[in-house]
Design a protein around this motif. Structure first.
Motif, PDB file in Angstrom:
ATOM      1  N   SER A   1       0.829  -1.200   0.000  1.00  0.00           N
ATOM      2  CA  SER A   1       0.000   0.000   0.000  1.00  0.00           C
ATOM      3  C   SER A   1       0.870   1.260   0.000  1.00  0.00           C
ATOM      4  CB  SER A   1      -0.917  -0.013   1.226  1.00  0.00           C
ATOM      5  OG  SER A   1      -1.822   1.055   1.180  1.00  0.00           O
ATOM      6  N   ASN A   2       1.898   1.284   0.846  1.00  0.00           N
ATOM      7  CA  ASN A   2       2.809   2.432   0.876  1.00  0.00           C
ATOM      8  C   ASN A   2       3.548   2.589  -0.448  1.00  0.00           C
ATOM      9  OD1 ASN A   2       2.016   2.967   3.482  1.00  0.00           O
ATOM     10  ND2 ASN A   2       3.821   2.057   4.426  1.00  0.00           N
ATOM     11  N   ALA A   3       3.910   1.462  -1.071  1.00  0.00           N
ATOM     12  CA  ALA A   3       4.570   1.521  -2.378  1.00  0.00           C
ATOM     13  C   ALA A   3       3.647   2.155  -3.405  1.00  0.00           C
ATOM     14  CB  ALA A   3       4.977   0.114  -2.814  1.00  0.00           C
ATOM     15  N   LEU A   4       2.381   1.787  -3.397  1.00  0.00           N
ATOM     16  CA  LEU A   4       1.417   2.381  -4.329  1.00  0.00           C
ATOM     17  C   LEU A   4       1.243   3.871  -4.061  1.00  0.00           C
ATOM     18  CD1 LEU A   4      -1.237  -0.472  -4.451  1.00  0.00           C
ATOM     19  CD2 LEU A   4       0.189   0.331  -6.362  1.00  0.00           C
ATOM     20  N   GLN A   5       1.191   4.249  -2.800  1.00  0.00           N
ATOM     21  CA  GLN A   5       1.054   5.667  -2.468  1.00  0.00           C
ATOM     22  C   GLN A   5       2.273   6.465  -2.925  1.00  0.00           C
ATOM     23  OE1 GLN A   5      -0.107   5.117   1.759  1.00  0.00           O
ATOM     24  NE2 GLN A   5      -1.877   6.398   1.206  1.00  0.00           N
ATOM     25  N   ARG A   6       3.453   5.888  -2.855  1.00  0.00           N
ATOM     26  CA  ARG A   6       4.655   6.566  -3.369  1.00  0.00           C
ATOM     27  C   ARG A   6       4.519   6.855  -4.868  1.00  0.00           C
ATOM     28  NH1 ARG A   6       9.589   6.105  -0.189  1.00  0.00           N
ATOM     29  NH2 ARG A   6       9.222   4.848   1.674  1.00  0.00           N
ATOM     30  N   LEU A   7       3.716   6.030  -5.532  1.00  0.00           N
ATOM     31  CA  LEU A   7       3.515   6.183  -6.979  1.00  0.00           C
ATOM     32  C   LEU A   7       2.311   7.048  -7.305  1.00  0.00           C
ATOM     33  CD1 LEU A   7       4.193   2.468  -7.921  1.00  0.00           C
ATOM     34  CD2 LEU A   7       5.736   4.411  -8.261  1.00  0.00           C
ATOM     35  N   GLY A   8       1.615   7.567  -6.278  1.00  0.00           N
ATOM     36  CA  GLY A   8       0.445   8.411  -6.502  1.00  0.00           C
ATOM     37  C   GLY A   8      -0.844   7.637  -6.694  1.00  0.00           C
ATOM     38  N   ALA A   9      -0.831   6.335  -6.430  1.00  0.00           N
ATOM     39  CA  ALA A   9      -2.026   5.503  -6.568  1.00  0.00           C
ATOM     40  C   ALA A   9      -2.741   5.401  -5.219  1.00  0.00           C
ATOM     41  CB  ALA A   9      -1.649   4.112  -7.074  1.00  0.00           C
ATOM     42  N   ASP A  10      -3.978   4.939  -5.263  1.00  0.00           N
ATOM     43  CA  ASP A  10      -4.737   4.732  -4.035  1.00  0.00           C
ATOM     44  C   ASP A  10      -4.156   3.541  -3.277  1.00  0.00           C
ATOM     45  OD1 ASP A  10      -6.509   6.811  -4.570  1.00  0.00           O
ATOM     46  OD2 ASP A  10      -7.903   5.508  -5.657  1.00  0.00           O
ATOM     47  N   PRO A  11      -4.166   3.614  -1.943  1.00  0.00           N
ATOM     48  CA  PRO A  11      -3.673   2.485  -1.153  1.00  0.00           C
ATOM     49  C   PRO A  11      -4.625   1.298  -1.261  1.00  0.00           C
ATOM     50  CG  PRO A  11      -4.651   4.135   0.277  1.00  0.00           C
ATOM     51  CD  PRO A  11      -4.642   4.715  -1.112  1.00  0.00           C
ATOM     52  N   ILE A  12      -4.129   0.130  -0.860  1.00  0.00           N
ATOM     53  CA  ILE A  12      -4.968  -1.070  -0.817  1.00  0.00           C
ATOM     54  C   ILE A  12      -5.093  -1.525   0.634  1.00  0.00           C
ATOM     55  CG2 ILE A  12      -4.453  -1.828  -3.168  1.00  0.00           C
ATOM     56  CD1 ILE A  12      -2.444  -3.851  -1.942  1.00  0.00           C
ATOM     57  N   ALA A  13      -6.183  -2.211   0.933  1.00  0.00           N
ATOM     58  CA  ALA A  13      -6.404  -2.737   2.274  1.00  0.00           C
ATOM     59  C   ALA A  13      -6.306  -4.253   2.295  1.00  0.00           C
ATOM     60  CB  ALA A  13      -7.763  -2.292   2.794  1.00  0.00           C
ATOM     61  N   SER A  14      -6.290  -4.867   1.103  1.00  0.00           N
ATOM     62  CA  SER A  14      -6.236  -6.314   1.002  1.00  0.00           C
ATOM     63  C   SER A  14      -5.776  -6.690  -0.393  1.00  0.00           C
ATOM     64  CB  SER A  14      -7.629  -6.889   1.263  1.00  0.00           C
ATOM     65  OG  SER A  14      -7.713  -8.227   0.831  1.00  0.00           O
ATOM     66  N   PHE A  15      -5.108  -7.825  -0.517  1.00  0.00           N
ATOM     67  CA  PHE A  15      -4.725  -8.313  -1.837  1.00  0.00           C
ATOM     68  C   PHE A  15      -5.943  -8.822  -2.611  1.00  0.00           C
ATOM     69  CE2 PHE A  15      -0.290  -9.295  -0.077  1.00  0.00           C
ATOM     70  CZ  PHE A  15       0.270  -8.159  -0.653  1.00  0.00           C
ATOM     71  N   GLN A  16      -7.021  -9.147  -1.898  1.00  0.00           N
ATOM     72  CA  GLN A  16      -8.209  -9.685  -2.549  1.00  0.00           C
ATOM     73  C   GLN A  16      -9.232  -8.621  -2.925  1.00  0.00           C
ATOM     74  OE1 GLN A  16      -6.956 -11.187   0.413  1.00  0.00           O
ATOM     75  NE2 GLN A  16      -5.866 -12.603  -0.913  1.00  0.00           N
ATOM     76  N   GLU A  17      -8.997  -7.363  -2.544  1.00  0.00           N
ATOM     77  CA  GLU A  17      -9.993  -6.332  -2.843  1.00  0.00           C
ATOM     78  C   GLU A  17     -10.114  -6.105  -4.347  1.00  0.00           C
ATOM     79  OE1 GLU A  17      -7.866  -1.990  -2.599  1.00  0.00           O
ATOM     80  OE2 GLU A  17      -8.322  -2.956  -0.702  1.00  0.00           O
ATOM     81  N   ASN A  18     -11.237  -5.557  -4.732  1.00  0.00           N
ATOM     82  CA  ASN A  18     -11.519  -5.298  -6.140  1.00  0.00           C
ATOM     83  C   ASN A  18     -11.001  -3.906  -6.512  1.00  0.00           C
ATOM     84  OD1 ASN A  18     -12.470  -5.545  -8.719  1.00  0.00           O
ATOM     85  ND2 ASN A  18     -14.591  -5.076  -8.210  1.00  0.00           N
ATOM     86  N   SER A  19      -9.697  -3.803  -6.687  1.00  0.00           N
ATOM     87  CA  SER A  19      -9.096  -2.537  -7.115  1.00  0.00           C
ATOM     88  C   SER A  19      -8.073  -2.838  -8.201  1.00  0.00           C
ATOM     89  CB  SER A  19      -8.440  -1.811  -5.937  1.00  0.00           C
ATOM     90  OG  SER A  19      -7.319  -2.515  -5.471  1.00  0.00           O
ATOM     91  N   ARG A  20      -7.676  -1.820  -8.908  1.00  0.00           N
ATOM     92  CA  ARG A  20      -6.803  -1.995 -10.074  1.00  0.00           C
ATOM     93  C   ARG A  20      -5.447  -2.606  -9.724  1.00  0.00           C
ATOM     94  NH1 ARG A  20      -4.411   2.638 -13.966  1.00  0.00           N
ATOM     95  NH2 ARG A  20      -3.403   1.236 -15.430  1.00  0.00           N
ATOM     96  N   PHE A  21      -4.889  -2.258  -8.561  1.00  0.00           N
ATOM     97  CA  PHE A  21      -3.514  -2.654  -8.262  1.00  0.00           C
ATOM     98  C   PHE A  21      -3.362  -3.697  -7.153  1.00  0.00           C
ATOM     99  CE2 PHE A  21      -3.103   1.759  -9.946  1.00  0.00           C
ATOM    100  CZ  PHE A  21      -2.591   1.392 -11.177  1.00  0.00           C
ATOM    101  N   ALA A  22      -4.465  -4.159  -6.577  1.00  0.00           N
ATOM    102  CA  ALA A  22      -4.368  -5.175  -5.516  1.00  0.00           C
ATOM    103  C   ALA A  22      -3.809  -6.490  -6.072  1.00  0.00           C
ATOM    104  CB  ALA A  22      -5.720  -5.402  -4.859  1.00  0.00           C
ATOM    105  N   GLY A  23      -4.360  -6.956  -7.178  1.00  0.00           N
ATOM    106  CA  GLY A  23      -3.896  -8.210  -7.779  1.00  0.00           C
ATOM    107  C   GLY A  23      -2.445  -8.144  -8.220  1.00  0.00           C
TER     108      GLY A  23
END
Length: 189
Positions: free
Chosen positions: A11-33
């Protein structure tokens, strides 16, 4: 000790890239998978980069029933969580051995092994190691998220630097290595 988790690092890595954070690897978001797919490779690369105190284990392996065809009397399966061998045999009594795939061949019937294991709990990692992992995860995700190779390269360079710092910090927790008296060292004096 860190309070990090695999999810918080990704999640922190995604935020460093300007993307929304994730709360789970299974969530339905673009970068969780993609985070879930890339993270184990990054994690294991970080763990293999150094004999981390938080990822070192000691075991004595029992031999397999099947013996090698020649040269060695015994063979041993590496542990299932093995990532990297640190030491085979006891410190003051080294063994002659050969690693072949996920087996070690030796001439002893009990094999002491120190190894780096697949520590999947970043909560046991040092904070500097976590920061390096976040940067390297961000670098691995950078092109997917931003389509920027220059950002990817910059994050990778920063991650490699932080990895060096983390290794130095981790190494300071070990006693200094002492070299015994040998003909070579005595000749210098």
């Amino acid at each position: 000790m860190s309070t990090a988790s695999e999810i918080s690092i990704c999640s922190n890595a995604l935020q460093r890239l300007g993307a929304d954070p994730i709360a789970s690897f299974q969530e339905n978001s673009r970068f969780a998978g993609p985070s879930s797919n890339i993270w184990p490779t990054v994690r294991n690369m970080v763990l293999r980069a150094h004999p981390w105190n938080c990822a070192t284990k000691r075991v004595i392996l029992a031999p397999l029933a099947e013996t090698p065809a020649f040269d060695y009397g015994y063979q041993f399966n590496l542990p299932t969580d093995w990532l990297k061998t640190v030491q085979v045999g006891r410190r003051n009594c080294p063994l002659t051995y050969q690693q072949e795939g996920r087996r070690i061949l030796a001439c002893t019937n009990a094999l002491p092994l120190v190894y780096i294991w697949e520590n999947t709990n970043p909560g046991t990692w040092d904070d500097s190691m976590v920061e390096a992992a976040e940067l390297l995860q961000a670098a691995a995700m950078a092109y997917l998220v931003t389509a920027s190779t220059s950002l990817r390269d910059s994050l990778n360079q920063e991650g490699q630097f932080k990895l060096k710092v983390a290794k130095a910090i981790d190494g300071q927790d070990q006693p200094p290595e002492e070299f015994g008296d040998s003909a070579l060292t005595m000749a210098r004096f």
